[in-house]
Motif scaffolding. Structure first.
Motif, PDB file in Angstrom:
ATOM      1  N   VAL A  31       0.616  -1.122   0.128  1.00 22.67           N
ATOM      2  CA  VAL A  31       0.017   0.098  -0.076  1.00 22.67           C
ATOM      3  C   VAL A  31       0.848   1.390   0.010  1.00 22.67           C
ATOM      4  O   VAL A  31       1.879   1.334   0.761  1.00 22.67           O
ATOM      5  CB  VAL A  31      -1.067   0.080   1.097  1.00 22.67           C
ATOM      6  CG1 VAL A  31      -0.199  -0.063   2.388  1.00 22.67           C
ATOM      7  CG2 VAL A  31      -1.838   1.126   1.212  1.00 22.67           C
ATOM      8  N   GLY A  32       0.621   2.432  -0.895  1.00 16.86           N
ATOM      9  CA  GLY A  32       1.174   3.316  -0.906  1.00 16.86           C
ATOM     10  C   GLY A  32       0.741   4.368  -0.006  1.00 16.86           C
ATOM     11  O   GLY A  32      -0.559   4.638  -0.092  1.00 16.86           O
ATOM     12  N   THR A  33       1.459   4.863   1.187  1.00 19.57           N
ATOM     13  CA  THR A  33       0.823   5.821   1.971  1.00 19.57           C
ATOM     14  C   THR A  33       1.397   7.055   1.980  1.00 19.57           C
ATOM     15  O   THR A  33       2.526   7.219   2.614  1.00 19.57           O
ATOM     16  CB  THR A  33       1.004   5.155   3.314  1.00 19.57           C
ATOM     17  OG1 THR A  33       2.688   4.905   3.405  1.00 19.57           O
ATOM     18  CG2 THR A  33       0.460   3.576   3.644  1.00 19.57           C
ATOM     19  N   GLY A  34       0.789   7.966   1.387  1.00 17.01           N
ATOM     20  CA  GLY A  34       1.085   9.575   1.071  1.00 17.01           C
ATOM     21  C   GLY A  34       1.132  10.119   2.549  1.00 17.01           C
ATOM     22  O   GLY A  34       0.092   9.669   3.427  1.00 17.01           O
ATOM     23  N   ASP A  35       1.929  10.767   3.006  1.00 12.29           N
ATOM     24  CA  ASP A  35       2.069  11.653   4.222  1.00 12.29           C
ATOM     25  C   ASP A  35       2.380  13.028   3.827  1.00 12.29           C
ATOM     26  O   ASP A  35       3.728  13.223   3.763  1.00 12.29           O
ATOM     27  CB  ASP A  35       2.735  10.924   5.175  1.00 12.29           C
ATOM     28  CG  ASP A  35       2.575  11.407   6.793  1.00 12.29           C
ATOM     29  OD1 ASP A  35       1.865  12.333   6.979  1.00 12.29           O
ATOM     30  OD2 ASP A  35       3.363  10.824   7.458  1.00 12.29           O
ATOM     31  N   ARG A  36       1.717  13.911   3.645  1.00  8.31           N
ATOM     32  CA  ARG A  36       2.026  15.318   3.241  1.00  8.31           C
ATOM     33  C   ARG A  36       3.106  15.860   4.167  1.00  8.31           C
ATOM     34  O   ARG A  36       4.006  16.521   3.890  1.00  8.31           O
ATOM     35  CB  ARG A  36       0.927  16.080   2.974  1.00  8.31           C
ATOM     36  CG  ARG A  36      -0.127  15.701   1.896  1.00  8.31           C
ATOM     37  CD  ARG A  36       0.168  15.929   0.704  1.00  8.31           C
ATOM     38  NE  ARG A  36      -0.738  15.807  -0.375  1.00  8.31           N
ATOM     39  CZ  ARG A  36      -0.975  14.694  -1.170  1.00  8.31           C
ATOM     40  NH1 ARG A  36      -0.220  13.767  -1.002  1.00  8.31           N
ATOM     41  NH2 ARG A  36      -2.171  14.681  -1.978  1.00  8.31           N
ATOM     42  N   PHE A  37       2.724  15.746   5.391  1.00  7.70           N
ATOM     43  CA  PHE A  37       3.468  16.529   6.531  1.00  7.70           C
ATOM     44  C   PHE A  37       4.491  15.709   7.304  1.00  7.70           C
ATOM     45  O   PHE A  37       4.707  16.257   8.321  1.00  7.70           O
ATOM     46  CB  PHE A  37       2.546  17.456   7.337  1.00  7.70           C
ATOM     47  CG  PHE A  37       1.789  18.418   6.578  1.00  7.70           C
ATOM     48  CD1 PHE A  37       2.275  19.670   6.032  1.00  7.70           C
ATOM     49  CD2 PHE A  37       0.682  18.137   5.949  1.00  7.70           C
ATOM     50  CE1 PHE A  37       1.864  20.762   5.076  1.00  7.70           C
ATOM     51  CE2 PHE A  37      -0.142  19.272   5.249  1.00  7.70           C
ATOM     52  CZ  PHE A  37       0.455  20.355   4.878  1.00  7.70           C
ATOM     53  N   ALA A  38       4.467  14.537   6.872  1.00  6.76           N
ATOM     54  CA  ALA A  38       5.462  13.587   7.733  1.00  6.76           C
ATOM     55  C   ALA A  38       5.327  13.510   9.065  1.00  6.76           C
ATOM     56  O   ALA A  38       6.244  13.332   9.814  1.00  6.76           O
ATOM     57  CB  ALA A  38       6.832  14.023   7.124  1.00  6.76           C
TER      58      ALA A  38
END
Length: 442
Positions: A31-38
Motif C-alpha cells: 500500500v502506498g501511504t502518502g503523508d504530506r507533512f510527515a
C-alpha cells in the motif's frame, strides 16, 4: 559513486524473476501511504500491523512526489526519516519502502539517496514517436506477438496484426525508452537490485488495452527494466480522494485482462515473477475494492494500492474533531481554499470534479459544529452530510496548511492521539481490509 541502499530492518536483497538479477523484492500486497507533512507514519504503519494480526502482510510504501515536496518546502529525506522513526517505534521487522513518486529524468536526483522505490512517470512521452529504425527493430524482434494470443484464465483469444503492433510501438516505445534512461540513472547511483522500479502510465488520455499493455511489457523487457509494478490507466474516473466514477463491471474486466497480460509477459519475457498492477489514485475508490479483491483471488495476484492524499484529509478531520483551536484552523483552511480554488485546482484539473454550487460558503462553514465539519469531509458513502466537492477542494488544499508552517504542525502534534486514530482507522478499515482481506468497508 554508488549511493548505498537503505535496507530496512530484516530486509535484504532477494532473487527476482529476471535471470541473473537480484533485487529488493516487493511483497505481493503493498500500500502506498502518502503523508504530506510527515507526521502520520506511525498511524499508517499501525494499519499494516492490524493487517498482520489478521494474517495478511501488507508492505507500507511511503510515497511523496516532487511536486508535493516543492509545494510544502520539504525534502525527500524527511519521508525516509519519518518512516524509519515509525518502524523503530512500532518494532516493525518486515520490509518497507520510500517511493520517489512520479519522478522523471529532471526530478530524480534529489530522491537518489533516501528512496528505494521509484515510480517512473512517462505519461508525457506517450504519443511521442521513436525513430522509425527503433520501431522497425522492435517489430522485427517480436514475431511472437503476431497472430492469436491466449491469456491464461481468459476465455477469449486476442489477435495482433503487424499494423497493430507497429501502431502501438509508435505510441509507446518512446515512453518506454525514456523510462529506460531514468532507470539506468537510478541504477548507476543506487546499484542494480537496490531499489524497486515502477512504471506509471496512468496520467494519460485513455486506458491502455490488455494487448497494448502486453506490447508495452515486451518493450520494457527489451529495455532491461526489472519492474515490479506497473500503473496503467483504467477506464472511468479516478478523482482524488473520492469514489470511482464509471462502470465497475468494466473495471473488473479490464483488471482481469491486465493481470493475465502481466502473467503472460512474466513467462514470455523473464520479467520479475512478482510483477503486479499498481492502482494509482487508489484511495477512497470503495466501489471497486470488491472487484480488486475478487480479481486478486481469481488469479492469485498481488496489487499495489496508492492512497496518497487521504491521510492529509484525516488530519483535517482529526483537527476538526478535536474542536477548539483545531476546528478553528480547519475552518480557516477551508476559507482559504475556497478563496484560492482556481489556483489550487489547476494542477489537478484532470483528476478532480468539483461542483462549485455544492461548495458551502466560508461564512456558512464558520458557524459549523465539529460534527458538521467532519460529517461533510469524512468519506462515508450514503451519508447525507458527506460533500464530495468540499472533500476534493480540501484534498488539493494542503498548500494552505503548508503556508501556515508551525501553526499547523504544532496543532498536529498537540492533537496527535485523535488524528492518529482517524488515520489508522481510515487506512485499515476503509482501504486495507476491503482490498486485501475482502472485508466490507465501514
Amino acid at each position: 559513486m554508488t549511493i548505498p541502499s537503505v535496507y530496512p530492518s530484516g530486509q535484504t536483497a532477494a532473487h527476482s524473476g529476471v535471470p541473473g538479477a537480484t533485487a529488493l523484492r516487493l511483497n505481493k500486497y503493498s500500500v502506498g501511504t502518502g503523508d504530506r507533512f510527515a507526521h502520520q507514519a506511525k498511524a499508517q504503519l499501525q494499519a499494516c500491523l492490524l493487517a498482520s494480526q489478521q494474517g495478511v502482510e501488507v508492505t507500507p510504501v511511503w510515497n511523496k512526489s516532487n511536486r508535493e515536496h516543492t509545494i510544502i518546502g520539504s525534502e525527500p529525506t524527511s519521508t525516509r526519516q519519518a518512516a524509519d522513526a515509525a518502524v523503530k517505534a512500532l518494532h516493525w521487522e518486515k520490509p518497507y519502502f520510500c517511493d520517489a513518486d512520479h519522478i522523471t529524468l529532471q526530478t530524480v536526483d534529489r530522491f537518489l539517496a533516501p528512496c528505494d522505490f521509484y515510480t517512473i512517470d512517462v505519461a508525457d512521452a506517450i504519443g511521442q514517436h521513436a525513430p522509425a529504425s527503433d520501431i522497425d527493430q522492435f517489430v522485427n524482434r517480436h514475431p511472437e506477438l503476431l497472430g492469436k494470443i491466449q491469456l491464461s484464465g481468459i476465455d477469449e483469444a486476442f489477435g495482433i496484426t503487424a499494423e497493430h503492433l507497429k501502431n502501438t510501438a509508435e505510441k509507446f516505445l518512446a515512453a518506454v525508452k525514456q523510462a529506460g534512461k531514468v532507470y539506468r540513472k537510478i541504477e548507476s547511483a543506487k546499484g542494480a537490485g537496490n531499489f524497486i522500479p515502477e512504471i506509471s502510465m496512468d496520467e494519460t488520455d485513455r486506458a491502455q488495452s490488455p494487448v497494448e499493455l502486453l506490447i508495452i511489457l515486451a518493450a520494457i523487457a527489451d529495455e532491461g527494466i526489472p519492474i515490479q509494478t506497473i500503473a496503467p490507466k483504467f477506464s472511468g474516473r479516478f478523482n482524488k480522494g473520492v469514489d470511482y466514477v464509471g462502470d465497475v463491471a468494466q473495471f473488473e474486466k479490464e483488471m482481469a485482462l491486465d493481470v493475465a497480460a502481466i502473467a503472460y509477459a512474466v513467462r514470455q519475457y523473464g520479467l520479475p515473477d512478482n510483477l503486479k498492477l499498481s492502482v494509482h489514485s487508489g484511495s477512497d475508490k470503495f466501489s471497486i475494492y470488491p472487484a480488486i479483491h475478487a480479481t486478486m483471488r481469481r488469479f492469485d495476484a498481488g496489487v499495489h494500492l496508492k492512497t496518497a492524499g487521504t491521510t492529509w484529509l484525516e488530519e483535517l478531520i482529526g483537527l476538526a474533531e478535536a474542536d477548539g483551536d483545531g476546528l478553528a484552523l480547519a475552518k480557516q483552511i477551508y476559507a482559504e481554499a475556497f478563496a484560492h480554488a482556481d489556483e489550487l485546482c489547476a494542477p489537478y484539473a484532470t483528476v478532480i470534479d468539483i461542483d462549485p454550487t455544492k461548495l458551502p460558503s466560508p461564512q456558512e462553514v464558520a458557524v459549523w459544529t465539529s460534527e458538521q465539519y467532519t460529517s461533510a469531509l469524512r468519506h462515508v458513502p450514503g451519508s447525507p452530510a458527506y460533500n464530495s466537492s468540499l472533500r476534493q477542494l480540501l484534498h488539493v488544499g494542503f498548500k494552505i496548511a503548508a503556508k501556515m508552517g508551525h501553526r499547523y504542525l504544532d496543532l498536529l502534534e498537540a492533537n496527535e492521539a485523535i488524528i492518529a486514530k482517524n488515520v489508522t482507522e481510515n487506512l485499515y478499515q476503509r482501504h486495507i481490509a476491503p482490498v486485501f482481506l475482502g472485508q466490507r468497508s465501514i
